[in-house]
Motif scaffolding. Sequence first.
Motif, PDB file in Angstrom:
ATOM      1  N   SER A  63      37.532  50.663  38.464  1.00 23.80           N
ATOM      2  CA  SER A  63      36.140  50.270  38.674  1.00 23.80           C
ATOM      3  C   SER A  63      35.332  50.443  37.397  1.00 23.80           C
ATOM      4  O   SER A  63      35.763  51.136  36.458  1.00 23.80           O
ATOM      5  CB  SER A  63      35.523  51.130  39.782  1.00 23.80           C
ATOM      6  OG  SER A  63      35.981  50.710  41.040  1.00 23.80           O
ATOM      7  N   MET A  64      34.145  49.853  37.405  1.00 24.22           N
ATOM      8  CA  MET A  64      33.257  49.971  36.246  1.00 24.22           C
ATOM      9  C   MET A  64      32.942  51.456  36.004  1.00 24.22           C
ATOM     10  O   MET A  64      32.575  52.167  36.938  1.00 24.22           O
ATOM     11  CB  MET A  64      31.964  49.188  36.500  1.00 24.22           C
ATOM     12  CG  MET A  64      32.181  47.686  36.504  1.00 24.22           C
ATOM     13  SD  MET A  64      30.665  46.769  36.829  1.00 24.22           S
ATOM     14  CE  MET A  64      30.581  46.835  38.622  1.00 24.22           C
TER      15      MET A  64
ATOM     16  N   ASP B 269      40.460  45.588  46.273  1.00 28.34           N
ATOM     17  CA  ASP B 269      39.450  45.620  45.208  1.00 28.34           C
ATOM     18  C   ASP B 269      40.171  46.066  43.941  1.00 28.34           C
ATOM     19  O   ASP B 269      41.349  46.475  43.987  1.00 28.34           O
ATOM     20  CB  ASP B 269      38.333  46.603  45.614  1.00 28.34           C
ATOM     21  CG  ASP B 269      37.216  46.713  44.569  1.00 28.34           C
ATOM     22  OD1 ASP B 269      37.081  45.785  43.751  1.00 28.34           O
ATOM     23  OD2 ASP B 269      36.489  47.726  44.576  1.00 28.34           O
ATOM     24  N   VAL B 270      39.452  46.051  42.841  1.00 31.45           N
ATOM     25  CA  VAL B 270      40.060  46.423  41.553  1.00 31.45           C
ATOM     26  C   VAL B 270      40.619  47.846  41.582  1.00 31.45           C
ATOM     27  O   VAL B 270      40.186  48.681  42.372  1.00 31.45           O
ATOM     28  CB  VAL B 270      39.022  46.318  40.406  1.00 31.45           C
ATOM     29  CG1 VAL B 270      38.575  44.887  40.209  1.00 31.45           C
ATOM     30  CG2 VAL B 270      37.817  47.228  40.656  1.00 31.45           C
TER      31      VAL B 270
ATOM     32  N   ASN C 183      37.625  53.586  46.804  1.00 33.13           N
ATOM     33  CA  ASN C 183      36.437  53.582  45.938  1.00 33.13           C
ATOM     34  C   ASN C 183      35.151  53.252  46.718  1.00 33.13           C
ATOM     35  O   ASN C 183      35.128  53.291  47.953  1.00 33.13           O
ATOM     36  CB  ASN C 183      36.668  52.589  44.787  1.00 33.13           C
ATOM     37  CG  ASN C 183      36.893  51.158  45.291  1.00 33.13           C
ATOM     38  OD1 ASN C 183      36.592  50.846  46.443  1.00 33.13           O
ATOM     39  ND2 ASN C 183      37.420  50.297  44.444  1.00 33.13           N
ATOM     40  N   ASN C 184      34.115  52.866  45.979  1.00 35.10           N
ATOM     41  CA  ASN C 184      32.814  52.526  46.572  1.00 35.10           C
ATOM     42  C   ASN C 184      32.929  51.431  47.641  1.00 35.10           C
ATOM     43  O   ASN C 184      32.349  51.525  48.726  1.00 35.10           O
ATOM     44  CB  ASN C 184      31.822  52.119  45.461  1.00 35.10           C
ATOM     45  CG  ASN C 184      32.422  51.210  44.383  1.00 35.10           C
ATOM     46  OD1 ASN C 184      33.521  50.674  44.558  1.00 35.10           O
ATOM     47  ND2 ASN C 184      31.705  51.030  43.283  1.00 35.10           N
ATOM     48  N   VAL C 185      33.685  50.388  47.352  1.00 37.70           N
ATOM     49  CA  VAL C 185      33.837  49.268  48.295  1.00 37.70           C
ATOM     50  C   VAL C 185      34.570  49.758  49.544  1.00 37.70           C
ATOM     51  O   VAL C 185      34.182  49.448  50.672  1.00 37.70           O
ATOM     52  CB  VAL C 185      34.584  48.092  47.610  1.00 37.70           C
ATOM     53  CG1 VAL C 185      34.997  47.030  48.614  1.00 37.70           C
ATOM     54  CG2 VAL C 185      33.704  47.488  46.514  1.00 37.70           C
TER      55      VAL C 185
ATOM     56  N   CYS D  91      36.532  41.602  47.076  1.00 36.95           N
ATOM     57  CA  CYS D  91      35.084  41.509  46.795  1.00 36.95           C
ATOM     58  C   CYS D  91      34.816  40.814  45.463  1.00 36.95           C
ATOM     59  O   CYS D  91      33.695  40.375  45.231  1.00 36.95           O
ATOM     60  CB  CYS D  91      34.463  42.896  46.827  1.00 36.95           C
ATOM     61  SG  CYS D  91      35.176  44.012  45.606  1.00 36.95           S
ATOM     62  N   LEU D  92      35.832  40.743  44.589  1.00 33.40           N
ATOM     63  CA  LEU D  92      35.747  40.140  43.266  1.00 33.40           C
ATOM     64  C   LEU D  92      34.881  41.014  42.330  1.00 33.40           C
ATOM     65  O   LEU D  92      34.001  41.674  42.829  1.00 33.40           O
ATOM     66  CB  LEU D  92      35.191  38.708  43.321  1.00 33.40           C
ATOM     67  CG  LEU D  92      35.992  37.705  44.161  1.00 33.40           C
ATOM     68  CD1 LEU D  92      35.242  36.367  44.226  1.00 33.40           C
ATOM     69  CD2 LEU D  92      37.393  37.495  43.577  1.00 33.40           C
ATOM     70  N   PRO D  93      35.081  41.008  41.034  1.00 32.69           N
ATOM     71  CA  PRO D  93      36.042  40.178  40.306  1.00 32.69           C
ATOM     72  C   PRO D  93      37.483  40.633  40.530  1.00 32.69           C
ATOM     73  O   PRO D  93      37.741  41.823  40.664  1.00 32.69           O
ATOM     74  CB  PRO D  93      35.629  40.397  38.837  1.00 32.69           C
ATOM     75  CG  PRO D  93      34.996  41.745  38.814  1.00 32.69           C
ATOM     76  CD  PRO D  93      34.331  41.924  40.142  1.00 32.69           C
TER      77      PRO D  93
ATOM     78  N   LEU E 254      25.404  48.701  44.448  1.00 37.03           N
ATOM     79  CA  LEU E 254      26.659  49.334  44.016  1.00 37.03           C
ATOM     80  C   LEU E 254      26.335  50.613  43.233  1.00 37.03           C
ATOM     81  O   LEU E 254      25.550  50.602  42.286  1.00 37.03           O
ATOM     82  CB  LEU E 254      27.526  48.412  43.141  1.00 37.03           C
ATOM     83  CG  LEU E 254      28.904  48.957  42.709  1.00 37.03           C
ATOM     84  CD1 LEU E 254      29.930  47.824  42.557  1.00 37.03           C
ATOM     85  CD2 LEU E 254      28.794  49.704  41.382  1.00 37.03           C
TER      86      LEU E 254
ATOM     87  N   HIS F 211      28.995  50.547  48.254  1.00 42.22           N
ATOM     88  CA  HIS F 211      28.566  49.170  47.955  1.00 42.22           C
ATOM     89  C   HIS F 211      28.185  48.547  49.309  1.00 42.22           C
ATOM     90  O   HIS F 211      28.862  47.653  49.815  1.00 42.22           O
ATOM     91  CB  HIS F 211      29.706  48.418  47.276  1.00 42.22           C
ATOM     92  CG  HIS F 211      29.293  47.154  46.580  1.00 42.22           C
ATOM     93  ND1 HIS F 211      27.980  46.688  46.550  1.00 42.22           N
ATOM     94  CD2 HIS F 211      30.022  46.236  45.876  1.00 42.22           C
ATOM     95  CE1 HIS F 211      27.935  45.559  45.866  1.00 42.22           C
ATOM     96  NE2 HIS F 211      29.153  45.263  45.439  1.00 42.22           N
TER      97      HIS F 211
HETATM   98  N1  NVA Z   1      34.905  48.885  42.763  1.00 48.01           N
HETATM   99  C1  NVA Z   1      34.365  47.920  41.844  1.00 48.01           C
HETATM  100  C2  NVA Z   1      33.587  46.880  42.586  1.00 48.01           C
HETATM  101  C3  NVA Z   1      33.061  45.755  41.758  1.00 48.01           C
HETATM  102  C4  NVA Z   1      32.229  44.801  42.540  1.00 48.01           C
HETATM  103  C5  NVA Z   1      33.523  48.606  40.791  1.00 48.01           C
HETATM  104  O1  NVA Z   1      32.789  49.548  41.138  1.00 48.01           O
HETATM  105  O2  NVA Z   1      33.598  48.223  39.627  1.00 48.01           O
END
Ligand code: NVA
Length: 315
Positions: free
Chosen positions: A228-229, A224-225, A159-161, A264-266, A124, A129
């Motif tokens: 993101s982080m 997905d969220v 996003n990444n996912v 994909c969680l969380p 990630l 990801h």
């Molecule tokens: N898009 C989220 C995925 C977490 C698995 C993130 O980057 O935080």
Amino acid sequence: MKSLLSLSDLSSAELNSVLDVAGELKRRIKGRQEIEDLEGVIVGMLFEKPSTRTRASFEVAALRLGGHAVYLASSELQLSRGEPVKDTARILGGYLDVIVGRVYSHHTLEQFARHSGIPVINALSDLEHPTQTISDLLTIREVKRQLEGITIAFIGDGNNVCNSLLLGASMVGANIVVACPKGYHPNAEILARSKRNAEGKGSSVTIVEDPKEAARGADVLYTDVWVSMGEEAEKERRLRAFRGFQINSKLLELAAHDAVVMHCLPAHRGLEITDDVIEGKKSIVWEQGENKLYGAAASLEFVLEKRAQRTRRLG
Ligand code: NVA
Ligand code: CP
């Protein structure tokens, strides 16, 4: 030497082969067979961000395949005190056989790949990801029996996912529709590449701004969220932008009668997905989570070219 920083590091044939290996390793790991494919291999787990699934699945995969894993939290490395990435990469490359890295900037992984002299797997980054998508495609293939012609609707943040899912879906001939608000579209280069992939496969890649349009008739609803982080400072603005992009029972009604729901969680129940949907009959989120183990195992075997070596030895 192979690295897996992006799904674009694989050809379509290689991606399909990684999925086959993941399926085979699933059978062997679940059957608790003794596997020695990674005997003597030491996997370095360099993480700048938290992780439950990706960290645990790669560590367990290394152990189940007969290797070892060493967890290296970047906050405890000299990296956190300013040591250059390239110096860290050169040193770790001398100790380890492969680095699995979760980072803020994708560029950090590129530097590790350039300077470590060993394969690097993206666990990630801000851009992609890829190992998530490998597990996701494995899960869809198990449930739907095929990937070609399946329609995946990704609802939420580009996003990444989402970026990796665009690449992966388009490489295996699945159709993908992304519904995201203005300003939160997927990466433009990845989108263009995915469209080219899809053209070659006779499938489609579509971006819309209405979740209902994406969900209508889809075989898979994926989310997905919304934050993101690393994006925590934008939380309020994002929560406003994504209002209306929730996967809930009303949206699910628009999908195909045998549609499945993935995340994909969380997960944040009540935001990007409702509790009844994630806990409901159409949710395959828990199978998807389990499959991260087999996606990780197959990704390790791919970059370490373990299968190729074994085939040559046997041949
Ligand atoms: N898009 C989220 C995925 C977490 C698995 C993130 O980057 O935080
Ligand atoms: N899906 C996923 O990557 O989860 P973790 O953040 O727990 O690794």
